[in-house]
Design a protein around this motif. Structure first.
Motif, PDB file in Angstrom:
ATOM      1  N   ILE A 148     114.642  62.364  56.328  1.00  0.00           N
ATOM      2  CA  ILE A 148     115.207  62.793  54.854  1.00  0.00           C
ATOM      3  C   ILE A 148     115.190  61.804  54.062  1.00  0.00           C
ATOM      4  O   ILE A 148     114.831  62.235  52.806  1.00  0.00           O
ATOM      5  CB  ILE A 148     116.754  62.998  55.351  1.00  0.00           C
ATOM      6  CG1 ILE A 148     116.999  64.359  56.258  1.00  0.00           C
ATOM      7  CG2 ILE A 148     117.665  63.403  54.115  1.00  0.00           C
ATOM      8  CD1 ILE A 148     118.475  64.707  56.842  1.00  0.00           C
ATOM      9  N   GLU A 149     115.245  60.336  54.422  1.00  0.00           N
ATOM     10  CA  GLU A 149     115.156  59.460  53.281  1.00  0.00           C
ATOM     11  C   GLU A 149     113.894  59.521  52.674  1.00  0.00           C
ATOM     12  O   GLU A 149     113.469  59.613  51.437  1.00  0.00           O
ATOM     13  CB  GLU A 149     115.364  58.120  53.916  1.00  0.00           C
ATOM     14  CG  GLU A 149     116.862  57.834  54.263  1.00  0.00           C
ATOM     15  CD  GLU A 149     117.039  56.531  54.494  1.00  0.00           C
ATOM     16  OE1 GLU A 149     116.114  55.868  54.957  1.00  0.00           O
ATOM     17  OE2 GLU A 149     118.217  55.963  54.345  1.00  0.00           O
ATOM     18  N   ASP A 150     112.622  59.624  53.433  1.00  0.00           N
ATOM     19  CA  ASP A 150     111.380  59.804  53.096  1.00  0.00           C
ATOM     20  C   ASP A 150     111.009  60.971  52.112  1.00  0.00           C
ATOM     21  O   ASP A 150     110.298  60.820  51.047  1.00  0.00           O
ATOM     22  CB  ASP A 150     110.301  59.689  54.370  1.00  0.00           C
ATOM     23  CG  ASP A 150     110.221  58.350  54.952  1.00  0.00           C
ATOM     24  OD1 ASP A 150     110.957  57.363  54.569  1.00  0.00           O
ATOM     25  OD2 ASP A 150     109.886  58.353  56.107  1.00  0.00           O
ATOM     26  N   THR A 159     120.552  59.140  70.028  1.00  0.00           N
ATOM     27  CA  THR A 159     120.319  58.242  68.788  1.00  0.00           C
ATOM     28  C   THR A 159     119.111  58.028  68.286  1.00  0.00           C
ATOM     29  O   THR A 159     119.056  57.839  66.866  1.00  0.00           O
ATOM     30  CB  THR A 159     120.974  56.810  69.316  1.00  0.00           C
ATOM     31  OG1 THR A 159     120.207  56.215  70.200  1.00  0.00           O
ATOM     32  CG2 THR A 159     122.400  57.030  69.485  1.00  0.00           C
ATOM     33  N   GLU A 160     117.940  58.102  68.817  1.00  0.00           N
ATOM     34  CA  GLU A 160     116.476  57.914  68.580  1.00  0.00           C
ATOM     35  C   GLU A 160     116.156  59.276  67.442  1.00  0.00           C
ATOM     36  O   GLU A 160     115.573  59.162  66.682  1.00  0.00           O
ATOM     37  CB  GLU A 160     115.757  57.653  69.604  1.00  0.00           C
ATOM     38  CG  GLU A 160     116.148  56.352  70.326  1.00  0.00           C
ATOM     39  CD  GLU A 160     114.676  55.412  70.634  1.00  0.00           C
ATOM     40  OE1 GLU A 160     113.850  55.656  69.901  1.00  0.00           O
ATOM     41  OE2 GLU A 160     114.739  54.794  71.371  1.00  0.00           O
ATOM     42  N   ILE A 161     116.753  60.285  68.172  1.00  0.00           N
ATOM     43  CA  ILE A 161     116.213  61.410  67.242  1.00  0.00           C
ATOM     44  C   ILE A 161     117.022  61.571  66.005  1.00  0.00           C
ATOM     45  O   ILE A 161     116.492  61.964  65.241  1.00  0.00           O
ATOM     46  CB  ILE A 161     116.174  62.808  68.195  1.00  0.00           C
ATOM     47  CG1 ILE A 161     117.468  63.219  68.595  1.00  0.00           C
ATOM     48  CG2 ILE A 161     115.256  62.751  69.098  1.00  0.00           C
ATOM     49  CD1 ILE A 161     117.681  64.685  69.043  1.00  0.00           C
ATOM     50  N   LEU A 162     118.140  61.203  66.016  1.00  0.00           N
ATOM     51  CA  LEU A 162     118.924  61.126  64.811  1.00  0.00           C
ATOM     52  C   LEU A 162     118.392  59.993  63.921  1.00  0.00           C
ATOM     53  O   LEU A 162     118.253  60.464  62.756  1.00  0.00           O
ATOM     54  CB  LEU A 162     120.278  60.510  65.113  1.00  0.00           C
ATOM     55  CG  LEU A 162     121.421  61.517  65.460  1.00  0.00           C
ATOM     56  CD1 LEU A 162     122.795  60.872  65.677  1.00  0.00           C
ATOM     57  CD2 LEU A 162     121.815  62.437  63.985  1.00  0.00           C
ATOM     58  N   ASP A 163     117.847  58.898  64.423  1.00  0.00           N
ATOM     59  CA  ASP A 163     117.316  58.146  63.365  1.00  0.00           C
ATOM     60  C   ASP A 163     116.084  58.544  62.658  1.00  0.00           C
ATOM     61  O   ASP A 163     115.882  58.200  61.559  1.00  0.00           O
ATOM     62  CB  ASP A 163     116.888  56.744  64.217  1.00  0.00           C
ATOM     63  CG  ASP A 163     118.249  55.856  64.560  1.00  0.00           C
ATOM     64  OD1 ASP A 163     119.145  55.926  64.028  1.00  0.00           O
ATOM     65  OD2 ASP A 163     118.031  54.904  65.322  1.00  0.00           O
ATOM     66  N   ALA A 164     115.242  59.067  63.562  1.00  0.00           N
ATOM     67  CA  ALA A 164     113.982  59.670  63.188  1.00  0.00           C
ATOM     68  C   ALA A 164     114.305  60.871  62.150  1.00  0.00           C
ATOM     69  O   ALA A 164     113.497  61.040  61.151  1.00  0.00           O
ATOM     70  CB  ALA A 164     113.128  60.137  64.140  1.00  0.00           C
ATOM     71  N   TYR A 165     115.257  61.484  62.407  1.00  0.00           N
ATOM     72  CA  TYR A 165     115.593  62.700  61.413  1.00  0.00           C
ATOM     73  C   TYR A 165     116.112  62.268  60.104  1.00  0.00           C
ATOM     74  O   TYR A 165     115.632  62.888  59.029  1.00  0.00           O
ATOM     75  CB  TYR A 165     116.663  63.683  62.096  1.00  0.00           C
ATOM     76  CG  TYR A 165     117.206  64.804  61.586  1.00  0.00           C
ATOM     77  CD1 TYR A 165     116.559  66.176  61.547  1.00  0.00           C
ATOM     78  CD2 TYR A 165     118.699  64.796  60.932  1.00  0.00           C
ATOM     79  CE1 TYR A 165     117.109  67.346  60.830  1.00  0.00           C
ATOM     80  CE2 TYR A 165     118.974  65.832  59.979  1.00  0.00           C
ATOM     81  CZ  TYR A 165     118.453  66.999  60.196  1.00  0.00           C
ATOM     82  OH  TYR A 165     118.796  68.132  59.624  1.00  0.00           O
ATOM     83  N   TRP A 166     117.111  61.421  60.252  1.00  0.00           N
ATOM     84  CA  TRP A 166     117.439  60.823  58.928  1.00  0.00           C
ATOM     85  C   TRP A 166     116.426  60.122  58.256  1.00  0.00           C
ATOM     86  O   TRP A 166     116.373  59.911  56.915  1.00  0.00           O
ATOM     87  CB  TRP A 166     118.540  59.957  59.231  1.00  0.00           C
ATOM     88  CG  TRP A 166     119.169  58.953  57.869  1.00  0.00           C
ATOM     89  CD1 TRP A 166     118.839  57.939  57.577  1.00  0.00           C
ATOM     90  CD2 TRP A 166     119.533  59.886  56.765  1.00  0.00           C
ATOM     91  NE1 TRP A 166     119.375  57.635  56.427  1.00  0.00           N
ATOM     92  CE2 TRP A 166     119.854  58.798  55.807  1.00  0.00           C
ATOM     93  CE3 TRP A 166     120.107  60.861  56.561  1.00  0.00           C
ATOM     94  CZ2 TRP A 166     120.314  59.075  54.476  1.00  0.00           C
ATOM     95  CZ3 TRP A 166     120.481  61.529  55.156  1.00  0.00           C
ATOM     96  CH2 TRP A 166     120.719  60.478  54.229  1.00  0.00           C
TER      97      TRP A 166
END
Length: 210
Positions: free
Chosen positions: A81-83, A71-78
């Motif tokens: 993308i947002e940034d 879940t943490e790598i998912l959060d960082a990945y997304w």
């Protein structure tokens, strides 16, 4: 080398700050590459810690479980993308429907750096963990919802300009666009070419936005 679409942050993750944030950063960065290369189920904690040059036992000082790590790598990945890419969707100088095309083209260009070998982490973990991990499934659902809202905002602007029919359901349309794109990325991963992403951009997207 850290995945091109992934820039982990040294601060701001959900868990409390560990004794050595540099180790945690290395685990996230190196572990992300391992998960992309081998799949979540195809790699173990040992693979992640070895890639980060960290003792295996240290992993659980930073993450409650391998699932929590996902879940943490998912959060960082997304977040990355947002940034990097949502500014395309907020560019007031560009027509809303064009912004959406630029957004997806930019992401496809980054996937092309690795010849589409890795695919999209969102799609990859959706396939691997949606049935096995409720925590990850909920996080994926949240991320997809945020993605849909970014696109829906652009689509509403297009309706106000008269570029998109007012009768169109923008939430539904945003969802279908994402589903079509994720399917294209999966096909690109299989074929190791950008043919499917180009087809999405030149054929599927214009049809959906017509």
């Amino acid at each position: 080398m850290t995945g091109y679409l992934f820039v982990p942050r040294r601060n701001g993750f959900p868990m409390s700050r560990p004794p050595n944030p540099e180790v945690r950063f290395r685990l996230l960065s190196a572990g992300y590459d391992v998960v992309l290369d081998q799949g979540f189920h195809g790699c173990g904690v040992q693979n992640i810690t070895a890639a980060a040059s960290v003792p295996k036992g240290s992993f659980y000082n930073y993450f409650e479980s391998k699932e929590a790590f996902a879940t943490e790598i998912l959060d960082a990945y997304w977040q990355n993308i947002e940034d990097r890419y949502t500014p395309f969707l907020r560019d007031a100088e560009t027509a809303p429907l064009e912004r959406i095309a630029y957004f997806f083209r930019a992401i496809s260009d980054d996937h092309a750096v690795t010849d589409f070998r890795h695919g999209c982490l969102i799609g990859n973990l959706a396939l691997e963990l949606s049935s096995a991990s409720e925590k990850t499934r909920v996080r994926l659902k949240s991320i997809l919802g945020r993605w849909e809202e970014y696109l829906a905002t652009c689509l509403r602007e297009a309706q106000k300009r008269g570029d998109l029919a007012k009768k169109r359901d923008v939430k539904q349309l945003a969802s279908i666009i994402i589903e079509a794109y994720e399917g294209a990325v999966m096909r690109c991963k299989v074929e190791r070419t950008r043919r499917a992403c180009d087809q999405f951009e030149k054929v599927a997207l214009p049809l959906l936005l017509a």
